[in-house]
Enzyme design. Structure first.
Site, short mmCIF file in Angstrom:
data_model
loop_
_atom_site.label_atom_id
_atom_site.label_comp_id
_atom_site.label_asym_id
_atom_site.label_seq_id
_atom_site.Cartn_x
_atom_site.Cartn_y
_atom_site.Cartn_z
N CYS A 95 0.77 -1.17 -0.08
CA CYS A 95 -0.12 0.05 -0.07
C CYS A 95 0.91 1.28 -0.08
CB CYS A 95 -0.92 0.12 1.31
SG CYS A 95 -1.95 -1.42 1.50
N GLU A 136 -28.55 9.82 7.70
CA GLU A 136 -27.97 11.01 8.93
C GLU A 136 -26.33 10.65 8.75
OE1 GLU A 136 -29.11 13.41 10.19
OE2 GLU A 136 -27.88 13.89 11.76
#
Lengths: 247, 247, 247, 247
Positions: A95, A136
């Site tokens: 990564c 939300e």
């Protein structure tokens, strides 16, 4: 038994050994254990990095995430790309170039990569972008290109890029996507997982948790035939809704 | 309350009592607790073994996996098949001949057996083999018959054998399958569970986690009508995909 | 912070205060915490009891299961039905007459009652009995009316009784069912939960885990259109099976 | 590493620093960690408050729920609405006016707000009210307008209100709903989450766990085509029921 022994250290180890529980090397260990418990980084999948000023802390490749110790960390100088500290037995994470690319483009302070099953499932149910609105939890995601956070009525858009054979080969596609989506807080890699970042590790963690919550919810919604975008009330078209005529 | 008291021991106990957290007897206890928390070995299902040189450490039969202590372990000499250490109250695991068969055929350093529900569900959805391709997590599985690990574009193949009345009766079928699938890292037993192995316990653990992740994902994919093999883009045929005409 | 302080006690407290982690009062606390983590006894649902000779240890009513302490326990004399020890602030569990009924009929050493969602779902998918066969985990369930355990080819039968307004009103129906099913290790109460018992608490725990595993698996199987009984290979009739013509 | 250091404090800190594990500031920290583990308050979603006499303890906004410390708490005087204690770096929770509204209308001693996925899913499957009956766990919910608890044959009704842009804008709708549903123990906010309250924090926790159990069960029931209300036996109409003619 595997709790890290905190001790003062000299030499390169001084970059990762600290009795401050908010030191990046300690935080990465704490959060990798937490993310392992949440099933986001099992099988040594995924990775994590924190940038503090010019220092980049990187969890190594192939390590058992729930057993990581501060001394396993890599530390890199962001300018020179030199490793200032390398652990004894581990290799750098694949990564690494992706995280550096994110630090470069997005001015982030931390990056998280997981193999979240919800991210993989979303990449199998959506084409070029994951889109969701009117939930939300969207409010936990920052706007990036302007101050503040998304409204719950905003549409959260997460681009989906195709997977490559080697993780580092994702770098140009990720960099291109970061340019095309300057407001993105995350990129999904199809059939692979997700990259999430934030201004610091605690914000990145919150964004990762919020987005993963939305991905998990989206998979459930689609299993009930509910679209994640569209006007309020679109859920009433679901054959499972109590108001449905198909019911 | 149930934490193992670490103490120096003489006699056969010296084979299992150590204050080194990487000692096989300690690692088996640590991982059985972890696997219990992950719901892979509840109800005393499953088993685990580590081979170190000529010594084979074996978790006993019928033990509460989350309460196991180093002194509960069996230790066997792999050549003579004699027990060098037997615990006071437990019987050898019915997995023992299966683990020995794997040590014999696959030159493994550790074996894990779980009753993973994802493995059982996959055995009810696939016929002779479980096959999956184009998922990143596949890269955690070694090639075995050559160096290195699978590519994410490779097809992971896990043979499925039929269950038998007694666990030890699986031995000839397992041995035959190990010969037919020399590249296998695991064998699924229909309506029963899975056997996974690796060069050492930490590699076996990673492979088990990676494969279980893939089994769990496969069950989800099929519930959405998505095949786990076939060309990239096959997921667009799912009626749940946003591009689907059935949608 | 809420760890029980182990101390020697005199008076009735001596019945529940012990530094032996296998003392019934300590085991009930350990397992209630574990069962809370597994989501079997949230919302103060469920209960647990251990019988040792003539003493019956009972978790109280309405207690937070993950915070229970040994001094919260009731202790009853099984012959006289007198309480030898009552805690300060708690009421006896409504399960008490049901547990006594099981001790009476089944000669058990421990009883477990949970509100397992898998048990409730099974009670909504099956009529008078839950039946499952040809799954390995069945072998963890004892035969009761003869020595030994079920084979994996045996059909596990768990009777389902109707719920009542008050928990104690279940007692005659439970007692009648125990007579009709002398080989039962458990009874499901429709839209309520499950009662499980065993020769001692560790056996009861294993049986509860094994049965709950089978209930959870059964719900998954039926969601894929797979019957839990019938001949081997019946799973190939599922439209989700890779061999299915409907696929 | 992040365990709170318990120490005596003077000044406003004395309101939140205590070595009593039942002190409101300690209980909020314990339960936020527990609720984080249960996935109810990830991504800093949700909130919690305890009222003791005239003092209102409030978890702050934006805090990592699993890392909260007593000194992070706000303490407000319920009469004057003055903050008696504010933490150094945190802002008041946007839930504050909603919690005060509940304290005002419902005479509660504690309020819990979560972003439970089951609450959100239920708000997508039901219109104006969530209704469920004939499930044992209903008995954990108090009647409020009269003494005692619901029967398992009673219908639990939870009103669902629409979400607003700002959390505080929910206040008038919540207040209006509290008047219309004086027997309510909870209100679901569509596409958002749920507010639950009780006479004290331990009762509120139990009610929250019981209601979330019922919400989760309801989502499962509807996925199997089973209504959560209607007469006993309505589940036999499900195409998944073993008695179903559609089977």
């Amino acid at each position: 038994m595997s709790a890290p022994v905190i001790r003062k250290a000299s030499g390169p180890d001084s970059l990762v050994i600290s009795d401050d529980c908010n030191h990046p090397a300690n935080v990465i260990c704490e959060l990798c254990r937490l993310f392992f418990d949440k099933d986001w980084v099992t099988g040594t999948g995924g990775g994590m990095s924190i940038r503090q000023d010019n220092l980049v802390y990187l969890a190594p490749s192939g390590v058992q995430k729930e057993r990581m110790k501060p001394e396993n960390m890599f530390v890199m100088d962001l300018n020179t790309r030199d490793y200032l500290k390398t652990p004894d037995t581990y290799k750098p994470s694949a990564c690494t170039p992706l995280f550096l690319s994110i630090y470069n483009a997005a001015d982030a302070g931390a990056c998280i990569h997981t193999h979240s099953q919800s991210a993989v499932m979303v990449s199998l149910l959506y084409d070029k972008e994951f889109r969701i609105s009117n939930i939300e939890q969207i409010k936990a995601v920052p706007r990036i290109t302007e101050a503040g956070y998304l409204d719950n009525t905003d549409e959260l858009v997460i681009p989906i890029i195709e997977n490559t054979l080697q993780e580092e080969d994702l770098t140009p596609y990720l960099a291109k996507t970061l340019m095309e989506y300057p407001a993105a807080s995350a990129v999904i890699v199809r059939r692979h997982g997700i990259f999430v970042w934030g201004a610091n590790i605690w914000k990145a963690k919150i964004i990762n948790e919020a987005i993963d919550y939305l991905l998990e919810l989206a998979v459930k919604m689609r299993s009930f035939g509910i679209n994640t975008t569209g006007p309020l009330g679109i859920e009433k078209e679901s054959p499972y809704h109590e108001c449905s005529h198909h019911h």
